[in-house]
Design a protein around this motif. Sequence first.
Motif, PDB file in Angstrom:
ATOM      1  N   ALA A  33       0.842  -1.199   0.000  1.00 46.20           N
ATOM      2  CA  ALA A  33       0.000   0.000   0.000  1.00 46.20           C
ATOM      3  C   ALA A  33       0.876   1.248   0.000  1.00 46.20           C
ATOM      4  O   ALA A  33       0.591   2.214  -0.715  1.00 46.20           O
ATOM      5  CB  ALA A  33      -0.936  -0.004   1.213  1.00 46.20           C
ATOM      6  N   LEU A  34       1.949   1.229   0.788  1.00 44.42           N
ATOM      7  CA  LEU A  34       2.873   2.374   0.817  1.00 44.42           C
ATOM      8  C   LEU A  34       3.511   2.608  -0.548  1.00 44.42           C
ATOM      9  O   LEU A  34       3.629   3.757  -0.987  1.00 44.42           O
ATOM     10  CB  LEU A  34       3.955   2.147   1.871  1.00 44.42           C
ATOM     11  N   VAL A  35       3.913   1.539  -1.201  1.00 40.79           N
ATOM     12  CA  VAL A  35       4.508   1.663  -2.535  1.00 40.79           C
ATOM     13  C   VAL A  35       3.503   2.302  -3.499  1.00 40.79           C
ATOM     14  O   VAL A  35       3.839   3.213  -4.256  1.00 40.79           O
ATOM     15  CB  VAL A  35       4.986   0.287  -3.058  1.00 40.79           C
ATOM     16  N   PHE A  36       2.258   1.848  -3.440  1.00 39.82           N
ATOM     17  CA  PHE A  36       1.238   2.402  -4.340  1.00 39.82           C
ATOM     18  C   PHE A  36       0.903   3.846  -3.989  1.00 39.82           C
ATOM     19  O   PHE A  36       0.596   4.643  -4.881  1.00 39.82           O
ATOM     20  CB  PHE A  36      -0.010   1.513  -4.363  1.00 39.82           C
ATOM     21  N   ILE A  37       0.970   4.219  -2.711  1.00 44.45           N
ATOM     22  CA  ILE A  37       0.755   5.615  -2.321  1.00 44.45           C
ATOM     23  C   ILE A  37       1.848   6.481  -2.947  1.00 44.45           C
ATOM     24  O   ILE A  37       1.564   7.545  -3.514  1.00 44.45           O
ATOM     25  CB  ILE A  37       0.729   5.763  -0.786  1.00 44.45           C
ATOM     26  N   GLN A  39       3.451   5.921  -5.591  1.00 44.65           N
ATOM     27  CA  GLN A  39       3.225   5.970  -7.036  1.00 44.65           C
ATOM     28  C   GLN A  39       1.945   6.724  -7.413  1.00 44.65           C
ATOM     29  O   GLN A  39       1.613   6.832  -8.585  1.00 44.65           O
ATOM     30  CB  GLN A  39       3.167   4.551  -7.602  1.00 44.65           C
ATOM     31  N   GLY A  40       1.214   7.206  -6.411  1.00 42.01           N
ATOM     32  CA  GLY A  40      -0.014   7.947  -6.679  1.00 42.01           C
ATOM     33  C   GLY A  40      -1.226   7.089  -6.953  1.00 42.01           C
ATOM     34  O   GLY A  40      -2.273   7.597  -7.369  1.00 42.01           O
ATOM     35  N   GLU A  41      -1.115   5.805  -6.716  1.00 39.29           N
ATOM     36  CA  GLU A  41      -2.228   4.869  -6.929  1.00 39.29           C
ATOM     37  C   GLU A  41      -3.003   4.716  -5.620  1.00 39.29           C
ATOM     38  O   GLU A  41      -2.952   3.681  -4.956  1.00 39.29           O
ATOM     39  CB  GLU A  41      -1.696   3.511  -7.400  1.00 39.29           C
ATOM     40  N   LEU A  42      -3.740   5.769  -5.245  1.00 37.74           N
ATOM     41  CA  LEU A  42      -4.366   5.816  -3.931  1.00 37.74           C
ATOM     42  C   LEU A  42      -5.507   4.810  -3.768  1.00 37.74           C
ATOM     43  O   LEU A  42      -5.672   4.223  -2.703  1.00 37.74           O
ATOM     44  CB  LEU A  42      -4.830   7.238  -3.628  1.00 37.74           C
ATOM     45  N   ARG A  43      -6.275   4.590  -4.806  1.00 34.99           N
ATOM     46  CA  ARG A  43      -7.379   3.616  -4.704  1.00 34.99           C
ATOM     47  C   ARG A  43      -6.853   2.193  -4.532  1.00 34.99           C
ATOM     48  O   ARG A  43      -7.443   1.392  -3.808  1.00 34.99           O
ATOM     49  CB  ARG A  43      -8.306   3.714  -5.912  1.00 34.99           C
ATOM     50  N   THR A  44      -5.745   1.893  -5.185  1.00 40.10           N
ATOM     51  CA  THR A  44      -5.135   0.564  -5.013  1.00 40.10           C
ATOM     52  C   THR A  44      -4.650   0.400  -3.583  1.00 40.10           C
ATOM     53  O   THR A  44      -4.823  -0.660  -2.974  1.00 40.10           O
ATOM     54  CB  THR A  44      -3.974   0.367  -6.005  1.00 40.10           C
ATOM     55  N   SER A  45      -4.072   1.456  -3.026  1.00 41.20           N
ATOM     56  CA  SER A  45      -3.606   1.375  -1.642  1.00 41.20           C
ATOM     57  C   SER A  45      -4.776   1.203  -0.679  1.00 41.20           C
ATOM     58  O   SER A  45      -4.673   0.477   0.308  1.00 41.20           O
ATOM     59  CB  SER A  45      -2.748   2.588  -1.270  1.00 41.20           C
ATOM     60  N   LEU A  46      -5.899   1.832  -0.967  1.00 43.03           N
ATOM     61  CA  LEU A  46      -7.108   1.644  -0.170  1.00 43.03           C
ATOM     62  C   LEU A  46      -7.500   0.168  -0.133  1.00 43.03           C
ATOM     63  O   LEU A  46      -7.783  -0.387   0.934  1.00 43.03           O
ATOM     64  CB  LEU A  46      -8.253   2.484  -0.731  1.00 43.03           C
ATOM     65  N   LEU A  47      -7.482  -0.466  -1.274  1.00 46.47           N
ATOM     66  CA  LEU A  47      -7.805  -1.893  -1.365  1.00 46.47           C
ATOM     67  C   LEU A  47      -6.803  -2.732  -0.564  1.00 46.47           C
ATOM     68  O   LEU A  47      -7.189  -3.645   0.174  1.00 46.47           O
ATOM     69  CB  LEU A  47      -7.826  -2.340  -2.828  1.00 46.47           C
TER      70      LEU A  47
END
Length: 179
Positions: A33-37, A39-47
Amino acid sequence: MFLLQHLDHTIKKIKSQTANLLTIINLSLGSFALVFIIQGELRTSLLLITLAAFFDRLDGMVARKLNITSDLGKQLDSLCDIISFGVAPSLLLYQAVLSEFGFAGAFFTIIFIACGAIRLARFNVSESPGFFIGLPITAAGCLLTVSFLFVSLLPSYVFMFFILILSLLMISTLKVRKV
């Protein structure tokens, strides 16, 4: 006979580590989730944070069901929870909305993480049968994560208050019934 004893020992060893494996999955999901945050992929990090919560719940259930609770498992769970439910949710909200407040947004993000760490440390050194003292970090982190869904609907300052309230609830003396 030796082979059967060895197999039995191996099965017991695997069984004893099942909950810890689920805890490591929780940590992995929080870390991703931190990696995706970043990268700006906030919805993926939410999941991913949501999935981490599922595995956090599952590790405790498995540990109790198989009677494999341990001090090591308790400490490992707390270390993983600070990542999955402290750092990841607060950075998710920071990236989504709190960054627009500059230093204040960063400060409240760090306050949330610090209060979560205090909450976990207090949990690890105290016994409270039937209830938690203070809002558990898993609950606070999940609430913070879900609040991300309302970023486009609510004024930005609401999230400053929300993260502060959750932070204070974690270190409060509020009694929360264990479920």
